[in-house]
Design a protein around this motif. Structure first.
Motif, short mmCIF file in Angstrom:
data_model
loop_
_atom_site.label_atom_id
_atom_site.label_comp_id
_atom_site.label_asym_id
_atom_site.label_seq_id
_atom_site.Cartn_x
_atom_site.Cartn_y
_atom_site.Cartn_z
N THR A 28 15.01 -34.08 -29.77
CA THR A 28 15.81 -34.31 -28.58
C THR A 28 16.35 -32.99 -28.04
OG1 THR A 28 16.46 -36.45 -29.45
CG2 THR A 28 17.81 -35.56 -27.68
N VAL A 29 16.05 -32.73 -26.77
CA VAL A 29 16.53 -31.52 -26.11
C VAL A 29 17.85 -31.85 -25.42
CG1 VAL A 29 16.04 -29.81 -24.32
CG2 VAL A 29 14.18 -30.68 -25.77
N SER A 30 18.92 -31.17 -25.82
CA SER A 30 20.23 -31.38 -25.20
C SER A 30 20.34 -30.62 -23.89
CB SER A 30 21.35 -30.90 -26.13
OG SER A 30 21.29 -31.57 -27.36
N GLU A 31 19.73 -29.43 -23.84
CA GLU A 31 19.82 -28.59 -22.64
C GLU A 31 18.65 -27.62 -22.63
OE1 GLU A 31 23.16 -25.83 -20.42
OE2 GLU A 31 23.26 -26.04 -22.59
N ALA A 32 18.11 -27.37 -21.44
CA ALA A 32 17.07 -26.36 -21.25
C ALA A 32 17.43 -25.56 -20.01
CB ALA A 32 15.71 -27.02 -21.08
N THR A 33 17.54 -24.25 -20.18
CA THR A 33 17.98 -23.39 -19.09
C THR A 33 17.07 -22.18 -18.97
OG1 THR A 33 20.26 -23.99 -19.60
CG2 THR A 33 19.94 -22.09 -18.18
N LEU A 34 16.58 -21.92 -17.77
CA LEU A 34 15.81 -20.70 -17.50
C LEU A 34 16.75 -19.67 -16.90
CD1 LEU A 34 12.53 -21.92 -15.78
CD2 LEU A 34 12.75 -20.82 -17.99
N MET A 35 16.58 -18.44 -17.29
CA MET A 35 17.36 -17.36 -16.69
C MET A 35 16.65 -16.90 -15.44
SD MET A 35 19.98 -16.99 -18.61
CE MET A 35 19.94 -18.75 -18.74
N GLN A 36 17.43 -16.75 -14.36
CA GLN A 36 16.86 -16.37 -13.08
C GLN A 36 17.51 -15.11 -12.56
OE1 GLN A 36 17.74 -19.99 -10.94
NE2 GLN A 36 15.71 -20.82 -11.36
N ASP A 37 16.72 -14.33 -11.82
CA ASP A 37 17.25 -13.14 -11.17
C ASP A 37 18.30 -13.57 -10.16
OD1 ASP A 37 17.05 -11.20 -8.67
OD2 ASP A 37 16.50 -10.06 -10.46
N LYS A 38 19.46 -12.95 -10.18
CA LYS A 38 20.55 -13.40 -9.32
C LYS A 38 20.32 -13.07 -7.84
CE LYS A 38 23.53 -9.43 -10.33
NZ LYS A 38 24.84 -9.06 -10.88
N PHE A 39 19.40 -12.15 -7.54
CA PHE A 39 19.14 -11.81 -6.16
C PHE A 39 17.97 -12.59 -5.57
CE2 PHE A 39 21.12 -7.98 -8.01
CZ PHE A 39 22.28 -8.00 -7.27
N THR A 40 16.90 -12.76 -6.36
CA THR A 40 15.70 -13.42 -5.84
C THR A 40 15.61 -14.90 -6.22
OG1 THR A 40 14.34 -12.90 -7.77
CG2 THR A 40 14.42 -11.25 -5.99
N GLY A 41 16.32 -15.29 -7.28
CA GLY A 41 16.23 -16.66 -7.76
C GLY A 41 14.98 -16.94 -8.57
N LYS A 42 14.15 -15.93 -8.78
CA LYS A 42 12.91 -16.10 -9.55
C LYS A 42 13.20 -16.02 -11.04
CE LYS A 42 9.85 -14.35 -5.99
NZ LYS A 42 8.81 -13.38 -5.66
N SER A 43 12.35 -16.66 -11.82
CA SER A 43 12.48 -16.66 -13.27
C SER A 43 12.41 -15.24 -13.82
CB SER A 43 11.36 -17.49 -13.89
OG SER A 43 11.34 -17.34 -15.29
N ARG A 44 13.20 -14.99 -14.86
CA ARG A 44 13.16 -13.69 -15.55
C ARG A 44 12.24 -13.74 -16.76
NH1 ARG A 44 19.00 -11.77 -16.68
NH2 ARG A 44 17.86 -9.94 -17.37
N GLY A 45 11.59 -14.91 -17.01
CA GLY A 45 10.61 -15.01 -18.08
C GLY A 45 11.19 -15.39 -19.43
N PHE A 46 12.45 -15.80 -19.45
CA PHE A 46 13.03 -16.28 -20.70
C PHE A 46 14.09 -17.33 -20.40
CE2 PHE A 46 16.02 -12.95 -19.59
CZ PHE A 46 17.25 -13.40 -20.07
N GLY A 47 14.45 -18.06 -21.45
CA GLY A 47 15.46 -19.09 -21.28
C GLY A 47 16.02 -19.52 -22.63
N PHE A 48 16.78 -20.60 -22.60
CA PHE A 48 17.42 -21.11 -23.81
C PHE A 48 17.23 -22.62 -23.86
CE2 PHE A 48 19.50 -17.19 -22.72
CZ PHE A 48 19.53 -16.53 -23.94
N VAL A 49 16.98 -23.11 -25.06
CA VAL A 49 16.84 -24.54 -25.28
C VAL A 49 17.81 -24.92 -26.39
CG1 VAL A 49 15.30 -26.38 -26.09
CG2 VAL A 49 14.42 -24.59 -24.60
N THR A 50 18.60 -25.96 -26.17
CA THR A 50 19.50 -26.46 -27.19
C THR A 50 18.96 -27.78 -27.69
OG1 THR A 50 21.37 -25.40 -26.08
CG2 THR A 50 21.89 -27.08 -27.73
N MET A 51 18.69 -27.83 -28.99
CA MET A 51 18.19 -29.05 -29.62
C MET A 51 19.38 -29.83 -30.16
SD MET A 51 14.97 -28.58 -29.08
CE MET A 51 14.21 -29.91 -30.01
#
Length: 107
Positions: A28-51
């Motif tokens: 069960t995934v509690s949360e999935a978050t992608l990190m995004q560039d604050k200026f372009t809104g594009k993905s930074r290629g990493f994120g966090f998943v909380t199980m």
């Protein structure tokens, strides 16, 4: 072990829903978050998943670390606590020139 995982080397086309769906194979995934560039809104290629449990987090590491997803070999490990950053501080605000407000030196 913490339930929060760092997921690196993600394709820039990966969405948070892709991340959640992929890691749901481990539990069960509690949360999935992608990190995004604050200026372009594009993905930074990493994120966090909380199980939902540390056991599921370990299972996710075992399943996905090094696994190729969308053409990229994922890096999956336990997320480390965010490091404290210093409070700004860098340098002078002087823009050069005369601070007296006048016209400068007259010769």
């Amino acid at each position: 072990m913490s339930n929060k995982l760092y997921v690196g080397n993600l394709s820039f086309d990966t969405t948070e829903m892709d991340l959640q769906d992929t890691f749901a194979e481990a539990g069960t995934v509690s949360e999935a978050t992608l990190m995004q560039d604050k200026f372009t809104g594009k993905s930074r290629g990493f994120g966090f998943v909380t199980m939902s449990s540390s056991e599921e987090a370990q299972k996710a590491i075992d399943l996905f670390h090094g696994k190729t997803v969308q053409g990229r070999a994922l890096t999956v490990n336990e997320a480390r606590p965010r490091e404290e950053r210093g409070g700004g501080g860098g340098g002078s605000r002087s823009f050069g020139g005369n601070r007296s407000g006048g016209q400068g030196k007259r010769y």
